[in-house]
Design an enzyme around this catalytic site. Structure first.
Site, PDB file in Angstrom:
ATOM      1  NE  ARG A 168     -70.317  45.312 -34.537  1.00  0.00           N
ATOM      2  CZ  ARG A 168     -69.408  44.641 -35.250  1.00  0.00           C
ATOM      3  NH1 ARG A 168     -69.734  43.583 -35.956  1.00  0.00           N
ATOM      4  NH2 ARG A 168     -68.140  45.009 -35.228  1.00  0.00           N
ATOM      5  CB  SER A 217     -66.814  50.401 -32.432  1.00  0.00           C
ATOM      6  OG  SER A 217     -65.634  49.745 -32.803  1.00  0.00           O
ATOM      7  CD  GLU A 299     -70.577  48.922 -33.925  1.00  0.00           C
ATOM      8  OE1 GLU A 299     -70.507  49.434 -35.063  1.00  0.00           O
ATOM      9  OE2 GLU A 299     -69.784  48.068 -33.512  1.00  0.00           O
TER      10      GLU A 299
HETATM   11  C1  LIG Z   1     -63.411  46.475 -25.496  1.00  0.00           C
HETATM   12  C2  LIG Z   1     -64.569  46.044 -26.367  1.00  0.00           C
HETATM   13  C3  LIG Z   1     -64.341  45.572 -27.660  1.00  0.00           C
HETATM   14  C4  LIG Z   1     -65.400  45.157 -28.470  1.00  0.00           C
HETATM   15  N1  LIG Z   1     -65.129  44.670 -29.711  1.00  0.00           N
HETATM   16  C5  LIG Z   1     -66.142  44.201 -30.488  1.00  0.00           C
HETATM   17  C6  LIG Z   1     -65.874  43.615 -31.775  1.00  0.00           C
HETATM   18  O1  LIG Z   1     -64.747  43.501 -32.220  1.00  0.00           O
HETATM   19  N2  LIG Z   1     -66.918  43.174 -32.482  1.00  0.00           N
HETATM   20  C7  LIG Z   1     -68.201  43.255 -32.040  1.00  0.00           C
HETATM   21  O2  LIG Z   1     -69.116  42.810 -32.735  1.00  0.00           O
HETATM   22  N3  LIG Z   1     -68.488  43.821 -30.841  1.00  0.00           N
HETATM   23  C8  LIG Z   1     -67.490  44.282 -30.055  1.00  0.00           C
HETATM   24  N4  LIG Z   1     -67.781  44.849 -28.836  1.00  0.00           N
HETATM   25  C9  LIG Z   1     -69.181  45.051 -28.423  1.00  0.00           C
HETATM   26  C10 LIG Z   1     -69.812  43.901 -27.612  1.00  0.00           C
HETATM   27  O3  LIG Z   1     -68.814  43.139 -26.940  1.00  0.00           O
HETATM   28  C11 LIG Z   1     -70.644  42.978 -28.495  1.00  0.00           C
HETATM   29  O4  LIG Z   1     -71.722  43.675 -29.085  1.00  0.00           O
HETATM   30  C12 LIG Z   1     -71.209  41.784 -27.707  1.00  0.00           C
HETATM   31  O5  LIG Z   1     -71.757  40.845 -28.614  1.00  0.00           O
HETATM   32  C13 LIG Z   1     -72.277  42.184 -26.694  1.00  0.00           C
HETATM   33  O6  LIG Z   1     -72.530  41.052 -25.865  1.00  0.00           O
HETATM   34  P1  LIG Z   1     -73.081  41.222 -24.384  1.00  0.00           P
HETATM   35  O7  LIG Z   1     -73.275  39.879 -23.817  1.00  0.00           O
HETATM   36  O8  LIG Z   1     -72.229  42.145 -23.608  1.00  0.00           O
HETATM   37  O9  LIG Z   1     -74.497  41.897 -24.688  1.00  0.00           O
HETATM   38  P2  LIG Z   1     -75.153  43.185 -23.982  1.00  0.00           P
HETATM   39  O10 LIG Z   1     -74.279  44.374 -24.223  1.00  0.00           O
HETATM   40  O11 LIG Z   1     -75.512  42.886 -22.579  1.00  0.00           O
HETATM   41  O12 LIG Z   1     -76.490  43.332 -24.840  1.00  0.00           O
HETATM   42  C14 LIG Z   1     -76.415  43.650 -26.210  1.00  0.00           C
HETATM   43  C15 LIG Z   1     -77.740  43.254 -26.887  1.00  0.00           C
HETATM   44  O13 LIG Z   1     -77.857  41.833 -26.860  1.00  0.00           O
HETATM   45  C16 LIG Z   1     -79.090  41.463 -26.270  1.00  0.00           C
HETATM   46  N5  LIG Z   1     -78.894  40.206 -25.535  1.00  0.00           N
HETATM   47  C17 LIG Z   1     -77.852  39.854 -24.734  1.00  0.00           C
HETATM   48  N6  LIG Z   1     -78.047  38.617 -24.231  1.00  0.00           N
HETATM   49  C18 LIG Z   1     -79.238  38.192 -24.711  1.00  0.00           C
HETATM   50  C19 LIG Z   1     -80.010  37.015 -24.554  1.00  0.00           C
HETATM   51  N7  LIG Z   1     -79.599  35.995 -23.783  1.00  0.00           N
HETATM   52  N8  LIG Z   1     -81.200  36.930 -25.202  1.00  0.00           N
HETATM   53  C20 LIG Z   1     -81.645  37.928 -25.978  1.00  0.00           C
HETATM   54  N9  LIG Z   1     -80.970  39.075 -26.172  1.00  0.00           N
HETATM   55  C21 LIG Z   1     -79.775  39.203 -25.543  1.00  0.00           C
HETATM   56  C22 LIG Z   1     -79.458  42.610 -25.335  1.00  0.00           C
HETATM   57  O14 LIG Z   1     -80.863  42.644 -25.109  1.00  0.00           O
HETATM   58  C23 LIG Z   1     -78.983  43.781 -26.171  1.00  0.00           C
HETATM   59  O15 LIG Z   1     -79.958  44.054 -27.156  1.00  0.00           O
HETATM   60  C24 LIG Z   1     -66.727  45.259 -27.990  1.00  0.00           C
HETATM   61  C25 LIG Z   1     -66.960  45.741 -26.692  1.00  0.00           C
HETATM   62  C26 LIG Z   1     -65.907  46.121 -25.884  1.00  0.00           C
HETATM   63  C27 LIG Z   1     -66.169  46.600 -24.487  1.00  0.00           C
END
Ligand SMILES: Cc1cc2nc3c(=O)[nH]c(=O)nc-3n(C[C@H](O)[C@H](O)[C@H](O)COP(=O)(O)OP(=O)(O)OC[C@H]3O[C@@H](n4cnc5c(N)ncnc54)[C@H](O)[C@@H]3O)c2cc1C
Length: 309
Positions: A168, A217, A299
Site C-alpha cells: 500500500r 479497510s 491503512e
Molecule cells: C469500499 C472501498 C473498498 C476498497 N477496497 C480496496 C482494495 O481492495 N484494495 C486497495 O488497495 N484499496 C482499497 N480501497 C482503498 C482505495 O480505494 C485505494 O487506496 C485507492 O487506490 C485510492 O485511490 P483514490 O484515487 O481514491 O486516491 P485518494 O484516496 O484520493 O488518495 C490516496 C493517495 O494517493 C495519492 N494520489 C491520488 N492521486 C494522485 C495523483 N494523481 N498523483 C499523485 N498522488 C496521487 C494521494 O495524494 C494520496 O496520498 C477501498 C476503498 C473503499 C472505499
C-alpha cells in the site's frame, strides 16, 4: 497567498470544502483546489507556484480522512483531460484521473486482464500511489511506467524501480503529480474476464458494506498484509478478527461506526465528522491493544488539521 498564485486556464477555487470530494464525505476546506485544464496548464501552474506552497494531489478520496479544519495546501485534483484510456495489444495506458473500474472494464473488452482493479473504487493516480490491490494482484505486478509532473513542472517517466512499490505504498518525488500510467496485463477471454469481475463485485457486496460511506479497510492486517486470497497466504491474523475480539464490531462515536457487516470498515452513518471517524478509529486501536497487545496501523490516510476549539 492568492497574489502569488499563477493564473491557470483550469479552475482554481479558494477555501474549497473537500467533504464532497471524499468517499467518507467529511473534511474541511483546502486553501485552494486546482483542477487543471490539461498537462500544459498543470506544468505551468507547478512551475510558477512559489516553492514553499505545499501541494496535495488528490484522487477520488477513497482512502482519505480529511480532518475538519481542512488542508493548508493547494489540492490538485485531475479530471477531464486526464482520464483517457487506450489499449494496444496487452498494454493499457490510462490517465491518472481514470477510474480503476473503467480501466479494468476497457482492458477486459480488449482481452487484457486487469480485473483486480474492477472492485477498487479509486482512480489510477491513487492506485499507483497506494499500490492498490486485491484478490492476489497488486498494481506493482502490472505497472510498466508512470508519468508525473514534478513540483518544478517537468514531465518525467518513472520505472517500477523508481516507484519502489511496497504494501500500500510507493515513492514519488516530493510534490509530484502522477498524470498517467502504463500497465501490461495477461491475455484473457473478454467474456471470462467480465464474468470474473461480476463475481468479484458480488463477493464484495456479500462481505463488505459497499453501499455505505467508507474508505475501505481501516487498519492493516496485523501481519502487515492484506488477505490476498492466495492459497499460500498464511498471514491469517486479520484486523477484523482482533477488532471483533475487542468487542468493537458495531461500536460508534457520533455519526461514525465500525460496520456491523465488516468490523474493519469505518463508516459514516450520515452525520459523522472527521473527528468522530478518527476518534472512533483511535478508540478501536486502544481497545485492541488492551485485549490482544496488538497495535493496529491505520491503512486510511488522515490528512489536514483538526478544527480549532
Ligand atoms: C469500499 C472501498 C473498498 C476498497 N477496497 C480496496 C482494495 O481492495 N484494495 C486497495 O488497495 N484499496 C482499497 N480501497 C482503498 C482505495 O480505494 C485505494 O487506496 C485507492 O487506490 C485510492 O485511490 P483514490 O484515487 O481514491 O486516491 P485518494 O484516496 O484520493 O488518495 C490516496 C493517495 O494517493 C495519492 N494520489 C491520488 N492521486 C494522485 C495523483 N494523481 N498523483 C499523485 N498522488 C496521487 C494521494 O495524494 C494520496 O496520498 C477501498 C476503498 C473503499 C472505499
Amino acid at each position: 497567498m492568492d497574489q502569488l498564485l499563477p493564473k491557470p486556464r483550469g479552475k482554481l477555487s479558494e477555501k474549497r470544502a473537500l467533504n464532497d470530494l471524499t468517499w467518507l464525505r467529511v473534511g474541511g476546506p483546502a486553501d485552494y483546489l486546482f483542477q487543471p485544464a490539461d498537462i500544459e496548464d498543470l506544468q505551468h501552474f507547478m512551475k510558477e507556484l512559489p516553492a514553499d506552497v505545499v501541494i496535495f494531489p488528490m484522487g477520488v478520496g477513497s482512502n482519505l480522512i480529511v480532518r475538519d479544519g481542512g488542508l493548508r495546501a493547494v489540492v490538485i485534483r485531475l479530471g477531464r483531460g486526464f482520464n483517457g484510456i487506450s489499449v494496444e495489444g496487452n498494454t493499457v495506458t490510462a490517465g491518472a484521473a481514470a477510474l480503476d473500474a473503467h480501466v479494468a472494464r476497457k482492458a477486459a473488452d480488449a482481452g487484457v486482464d486487469l480485473t483486480f482493479l474492477r472492485t477498487i473504487p479509486g482512480s489510477i493516480g491513487g492506485a499507483v500511489r497506494m499500490n492498490a490491490g486485491c484478490y492476489g494482484s497488486y498494481t506493482a505486478d502490472v505497472l510498466r511506467k508512470a508519468t508525473i509532473v514534478t513540483r518544478q513542472g517537468e514531465v518525467l517517466d518513472l520505472t517500477p524501480e523508481d516507484l519502489n512499490f511496497r504494501y500500500r505504498q510507493s515513492d514519488l518525488p516530493d510534490g509530484a503529480v502522477l498524470i498517467s500510467a502504463t500497465f501490461e496485463g495477461s491475455s484473457g477471454d473478454p467474456e471470462e474476464l467480465h464474468a470474473r469481475m461480476a463475481a468479484q463485485l458480488q463477493k464484495r457486496d456479500e462481505t463488505q458494506p459497499t453501499k455505505d460511506r467508507s474508505a475501505g479497510s481501516t487498519f492493516r492486517n496485523p501481519a502487515g498484509f492484506s488477505s490476498t486470497g492466495r492459497a499460500d497466504d498464511v498471514h491469517d491474523l486479520k484486523a477484523w478478527k482482533v477488532i471483533d475480539d475487542a468487542g468493537m464490531r458495531g461500536a460508534s462515536l457520533g455519526g461514525a461506526q465500525m460496520s456491523p457487516k465488516h468490523s474493519n470498515f469505518l463508516i459514516n452513518t450520515g452525520t459523522a465528522t472527521a473527528a468522530d471517524l478518527e476518534g472512533l478509529g483511535e478508540e478501536v486501536r486502544k481497545k485492541v491493544y488492551e485485549t490482544s497487545g496488538i497495535t493496529l496501523e491505520w491503512e486510511i490516510m488522515r490528512i489536514g488539521d483538526p478544527l480549532k476549539e
